[in-house]
Design a protein around this motif. Structure first.
Motif, PDB file in Angstrom:
ATOM      1  N   THR A  45     -42.672 -21.264  17.466  1.00 54.80           N
ATOM      2  CA  THR A  45     -43.855 -20.496  16.971  1.00 54.80           C
ATOM      3  C   THR A  45     -43.780 -19.319  16.383  1.00 54.80           C
ATOM      4  OG1 THR A  45     -44.881 -21.408  18.799  1.00 54.80           O
ATOM      5  CG2 THR A  45     -46.158 -19.710  17.649  1.00 54.80           C
ATOM      6  N   ILE A  46     -44.431 -19.324  15.002  1.00 53.01           N
ATOM      7  CA  ILE A  46     -44.350 -17.904  14.257  1.00 53.01           C
ATOM      8  C   ILE A  46     -45.593 -17.493  14.434  1.00 53.01           C
ATOM      9  CG2 ILE A  46     -44.232 -17.126  11.994  1.00 53.01           C
ATOM     10  CD1 ILE A  46     -42.641 -20.045  11.413  1.00 53.01           C
ATOM     11  N   VAL A  47     -45.424 -16.191  14.713  1.00 45.28           N
ATOM     12  CA  VAL A  47     -46.703 -15.382  15.249  1.00 45.28           C
ATOM     13  C   VAL A  47     -46.344 -14.151  14.150  1.00 45.28           C
ATOM     14  CG1 VAL A  47     -48.042 -13.911  16.593  1.00 45.28           C
ATOM     15  CG2 VAL A  47     -46.541 -15.808  17.576  1.00 45.28           C
ATOM     16  N   ALA A  48     -47.500 -14.044  13.236  1.00 45.45           N
ATOM     17  CA  ALA A  48     -47.746 -12.978  12.063  1.00 45.45           C
ATOM     18  C   ALA A  48     -48.679 -11.967  12.324  1.00 45.45           C
ATOM     19  CB  ALA A  48     -47.886 -13.743  10.810  1.00 45.45           C
ATOM     20  N   LEU A  69     -53.957  -7.632  14.677  1.00 46.34           N
ATOM     21  CA  LEU A  69     -54.494  -8.852  14.025  1.00 46.34           C
ATOM     22  C   LEU A  69     -53.463  -9.988  13.788  1.00 46.34           C
ATOM     23  CD1 LEU A  69     -56.380 -10.238  12.235  1.00 46.34           C
ATOM     24  CD2 LEU A  69     -55.666  -8.847  10.295  1.00 46.34           C
ATOM     25  N   VAL A  70     -53.604 -10.798  14.713  1.00 44.10           N
ATOM     26  CA  VAL A  70     -52.471 -12.014  14.637  1.00 44.10           C
ATOM     27  C   VAL A  70     -53.178 -13.092  14.247  1.00 44.10           C
ATOM     28  CG1 VAL A  70     -50.611 -11.810  16.284  1.00 44.10           C
ATOM     29  CG2 VAL A  70     -52.820 -11.309  17.109  1.00 44.10           C
ATOM     30  N   PHE A  71     -51.964 -14.078  13.795  1.00 43.79           N
ATOM     31  CA  PHE A  71     -52.419 -15.544  13.329  1.00 43.79           C
ATOM     32  C   PHE A  71     -51.055 -16.213  13.353  1.00 43.79           C
ATOM     33  CE2 PHE A  71     -51.751 -12.841   9.873  1.00 43.79           C
ATOM     34  CZ  PHE A  71     -50.756 -13.470   9.111  1.00 43.79           C
ATOM     35  N   LEU A  72     -51.167 -17.649  13.410  1.00 45.20           N
ATOM     36  CA  LEU A  72     -50.055 -18.323  13.649  1.00 45.20           C
ATOM     37  C   LEU A  72     -49.545 -19.055  12.211  1.00 45.20           C
ATOM     38  CD1 LEU A  72     -50.812 -20.183  17.208  1.00 45.20           C
ATOM     39  CD2 LEU A  72     -49.468 -17.933  16.719  1.00 45.20           C
ATOM     40  N   LYS A  73     -48.294 -19.371  12.225  1.00 41.69           N
ATOM     41  CA  LYS A  73     -48.027 -20.164  11.007  1.00 41.69           C
ATOM     42  C   LYS A  73     -47.010 -21.378  11.546  1.00 41.69           C
ATOM     43  CE  LYS A  73     -46.223 -17.595   7.701  1.00 41.69           C
ATOM     44  NZ  LYS A  73     -47.259 -17.833   6.698  1.00 41.69           N
ATOM     45  N   GLY A  74     -47.374 -22.389  10.682  1.00 42.81           N
ATOM     46  CA  GLY A  74     -46.588 -23.512  10.828  1.00 42.81           C
ATOM     47  C   GLY A  74     -45.059 -23.886  10.375  1.00 42.81           C
ATOM     48  N   PRO A  75     -44.188 -24.608  10.952  1.00 44.26           N
ATOM     49  CA  PRO A  75     -42.878 -24.748  10.359  1.00 44.26           C
ATOM     50  C   PRO A  75     -42.768 -24.999   8.982  1.00 44.26           C
ATOM     51  CG  PRO A  75     -43.471 -26.501  11.894  1.00 44.26           C
ATOM     52  CD  PRO A  75     -44.508 -25.666  11.999  1.00 44.26           C
ATOM     53  N   GLY A  76     -43.789 -25.609   8.448  1.00 45.36           N
ATOM     54  CA  GLY A  76     -43.647 -26.223   7.190  1.00 45.36           C
ATOM     55  C   GLY A  76     -43.689 -25.017   6.167  1.00 45.36           C
ATOM     56  N   SER A  77     -44.127 -23.657   6.673  1.00 47.53           N
ATOM     57  CA  SER A  77     -43.984 -22.798   5.707  1.00 47.53           C
ATOM     58  C   SER A  77     -42.892 -22.001   5.631  1.00 47.53           C
ATOM     59  CB  SER A  77     -45.072 -21.586   6.325  1.00 47.53           C
ATOM     60  OG  SER A  77     -44.684 -21.112   7.579  1.00 47.53           O
ATOM     61  N   VAL A  78     -41.787 -22.472   6.238  1.00 48.65           N
ATOM     62  CA  VAL A  78     -40.475 -21.756   6.103  1.00 48.65           C
ATOM     63  C   VAL A  78     -39.497 -22.301   5.271  1.00 48.65           C
ATOM     64  CG1 VAL A  78     -38.459 -20.873   7.639  1.00 48.65           C
ATOM     65  CG2 VAL A  78     -40.596 -20.912   8.509  1.00 48.65           C
ATOM     66  N   ILE A  79     -38.910 -21.522   4.548  1.00 47.79           N
ATOM     67  CA  ILE A  79     -37.527 -21.630   3.553  1.00 47.79           C
ATOM     68  C   ILE A  79     -36.510 -20.699   3.948  1.00 47.79           C
ATOM     69  CG2 ILE A  79     -39.156 -23.085   2.009  1.00 47.79           C
ATOM     70  CD1 ILE A  79     -38.683 -20.935  -0.035  1.00 47.79           C
ATOM     71  N   GLY A  80     -35.459 -20.948   3.121  1.00 47.43           N
ATOM     72  CA  GLY A  80     -34.322 -19.901   3.593  1.00 47.43           C
ATOM     73  C   GLY A  80     -34.087 -19.096   2.328  1.00 47.43           C
ATOM     74  N   VAL A 103     -36.889 -12.017  16.508  1.00 44.75           N
ATOM     75  CA  VAL A 103     -36.857 -13.464  17.403  1.00 44.75           C
ATOM     76  C   VAL A 103     -36.718 -13.283  18.813  1.00 44.75           C
ATOM     77  CG1 VAL A 103     -35.211 -15.486  17.173  1.00 44.75           C
ATOM     78  CG2 VAL A 103     -35.422 -13.880  15.237  1.00 44.75           C
ATOM     79  N   ILE A 104     -37.293 -13.865  19.788  1.00 45.59           N
ATOM     80  CA  ILE A 104     -37.380 -13.991  21.208  1.00 45.59           C
ATOM     81  C   ILE A 104     -36.385 -14.767  21.646  1.00 45.59           C
ATOM     82  CG2 ILE A 104     -38.822 -14.919  23.016  1.00 45.59           C
ATOM     83  CD1 ILE A 104     -39.867 -12.288  21.529  1.00 45.59           C
ATOM     84  N   GLY A 105     -35.704 -14.332  22.700  1.00 44.67           N
ATOM     85  CA  GLY A 105     -34.404 -14.685  23.151  1.00 44.67           C
ATOM     86  C   GLY A 105     -34.501 -15.646  24.621  1.00 44.67           C
ATOM     87  N   GLY A 202     -49.274 -11.424  27.013  1.00 44.03           N
ATOM     88  CA  GLY A 202     -50.278 -11.184  27.936  1.00 44.03           C
ATOM     89  C   GLY A 202     -51.270 -12.328  27.980  1.00 44.03           C
ATOM     90  N   PHE A 203     -51.323 -12.775  26.874  1.00 44.82           N
ATOM     91  CA  PHE A 203     -52.279 -14.516  26.760  1.00 44.82           C
ATOM     92  C   PHE A 203     -51.341 -15.821  26.433  1.00 44.82           C
ATOM     93  CE2 PHE A 203     -52.455 -11.949  22.724  1.00 44.82           C
ATOM     94  CZ  PHE A 203     -52.311 -13.212  22.012  1.00 44.82           C
ATOM     95  N   MET A 204     -50.114 -15.602  26.109  1.00 47.02           N
ATOM     96  CA  MET A 204     -49.407 -16.939  25.343  1.00 47.02           C
ATOM     97  C   MET A 204     -48.044 -16.693  26.156  1.00 47.02           C
ATOM     98  SD  MET A 204     -49.121 -16.139  21.580  1.00 47.02           S
ATOM     99  CE  MET A 204     -48.031 -17.659  21.250  1.00 47.02           C
ATOM    100  N   THR A 205     -47.289 -17.445  26.411  1.00 47.44           N
ATOM    101  CA  THR A 205     -45.987 -17.340  26.747  1.00 47.44           C
ATOM    102  C   THR A 205     -45.066 -17.769  25.301  1.00 47.44           C
ATOM    103  OG1 THR A 205     -46.311 -18.471  28.760  1.00 47.44           O
ATOM    104  CG2 THR A 205     -44.195 -18.600  28.032  1.00 47.44           C
ATOM    105  N   LEU A 206     -44.264 -16.634  25.222  1.00 51.76           N
ATOM    106  CA  LEU A 206     -43.237 -16.588  24.030  1.00 51.76           C
ATOM    107  C   LEU A 206     -42.108 -17.356  24.626  1.00 51.76           C
ATOM    108  CD1 LEU A 206     -43.846 -12.782  23.045  1.00 51.76           C
ATOM    109  CD2 LEU A 206     -44.777 -14.988  21.881  1.00 51.76           C
ATOM    110  N   ALA A 207     -41.495 -18.103  23.700  1.00 49.94           N
ATOM    111  CA  ALA A 207     -40.392 -18.914  24.061  1.00 49.94           C
ATOM    112  C   ALA A 207     -39.143 -18.689  23.075  1.00 49.94           C
ATOM    113  CB  ALA A 207     -40.579 -20.517  23.918  1.00 49.94           C
ATOM    114  N   PRO A 208     -37.887 -19.019  23.688  1.00 57.37           N
ATOM    115  CA  PRO A 208     -36.684 -18.777  22.874  1.00 57.37           C
ATOM    116  C   PRO A 208     -37.011 -19.617  21.143  1.00 57.37           C
ATOM    117  CG  PRO A 208     -36.082 -19.204  24.895  1.00 57.37           C
ATOM    118  CD  PRO A 208     -37.619 -19.644  25.012  1.00 57.37           C
ATOM    119  N   GLY A 209     -36.446 -18.414  20.268  1.00 58.82           N
ATOM    120  CA  GLY A 209     -36.973 -19.127  19.050  1.00 58.82           C
ATOM    121  C   GLY A 209     -38.126 -18.708  18.306  1.00 58.82           C
TER     122      GLY A 209
END
Length: 251
Positions: A45-48, A69-80, A103-105, A202-209
């Protein structure tokens, strides 16, 4: 340690810096332009964060918000690194956003600020493009602004958290066609990294990656097709991206 993920000769490799070149895990050394660069880890999950530098909020004539101010982004938005981002025809103002990416571990839920840095695996650079024409307003990013295919560049390196002495003392710089256009420092974050982890967990579980994009400082200017945008952060490397017109994407 700095490491990357690249595609070369039909396979995906882990890679490390070798002077001005890149060493693949099998020992081969190649120039960076010989490789296809991927995000340096598999993003979850990408939190911006929006407006997380006071100078940038002032630049956009926005007063301080009471909570991030937070919003989410999908994996299709990512390039290298060295990737190409589309600049749609007919838009007046598209700009880069050089950002520290955290990056969460390990799983983080209900984390207290004092313990938050234990949940960080490492860091990379993000360039999170925005098209101001598509904003409903300056403080509510919508999907067309922030969830665009190829609009979020990550890399080139993943840097272990232990190798960054003080994540709140890193200078950020953005160059457009070689000209310095943006400069800031992570010491000026409105909500620092521990605060963000405490708030989000506090309101969502952050996962590795999972990735937290921490926002950008002032100094955003319009960019056009053909421009090369380079984002640098102390100790994390140099992230290069090029903008291209619709025609290059068959549109």
């Amino acid at each position: 340690m700095m490491r990357a993920r690249v595609a070369y000769a039909g396979a995906i490799h882990e890679a490390t810096p070798e002077g001005d070149r890149v060493r693949l895990a099998d020992g081969r050394v190649r120039d960076e332009h010989e490789l296809v660069w991927l995000a340096p880890f598999e993003p979850g999950t990408i939190v911006a964060l929006g407006l997380n530098y006071a100078d940038h909020a002032k630049e956009l004539s926005f007063s301080k918000q009471e909570e991030p101010l937070v919003f989410l982004k999908g994996p299709g938005s990512v390039i290298g690194h060295l990737g190409v981002t589309r600049r749609p025809a007919g838009v007046a103002f598209m700009h880069y956003e050089c950002e520290l990416a955290v990056v969460i571990g390990r799983p983080a839920r209900g984390v207290h600020r004092a313990d938050a840095m234990q949940y960080v695996a490492g860091y990379t650079i993000a360039n999170d493009y925005a098209i101001r024409d598509y904003l409903e307003n300056y403080y509510r990013p919508n999907l067309r602004v922030k969830n665009r295919d190829g609009g979020t560049v990550l890399g080139p390196w993943f840097v272990d958290a232990a190798d960054v002495a003080d994540v709140h003392a890193l200078e950020l710089r953005t160059f457009v066609n070689g000209k310095l256009e943006q400069r800031g420092n992570t010491r000026d974050l409105v909500a620092d990294v521990p605060s963000l982890i405490e708030y989000l967990s506090g309101f969502m579980t952050l996962a590795p990656g999972d990735v937290i994009l921490t926002g950008t400082p002032e100094g955003v200017v319009n960019v056009n097709a053909g421009d090369e945008v380079v984002c640098e952060i102390d100790g994390l490397g140099r992230l290069v991206n090029t903008l291209a017109p619709d025609a290059d994407f068959g549109r």
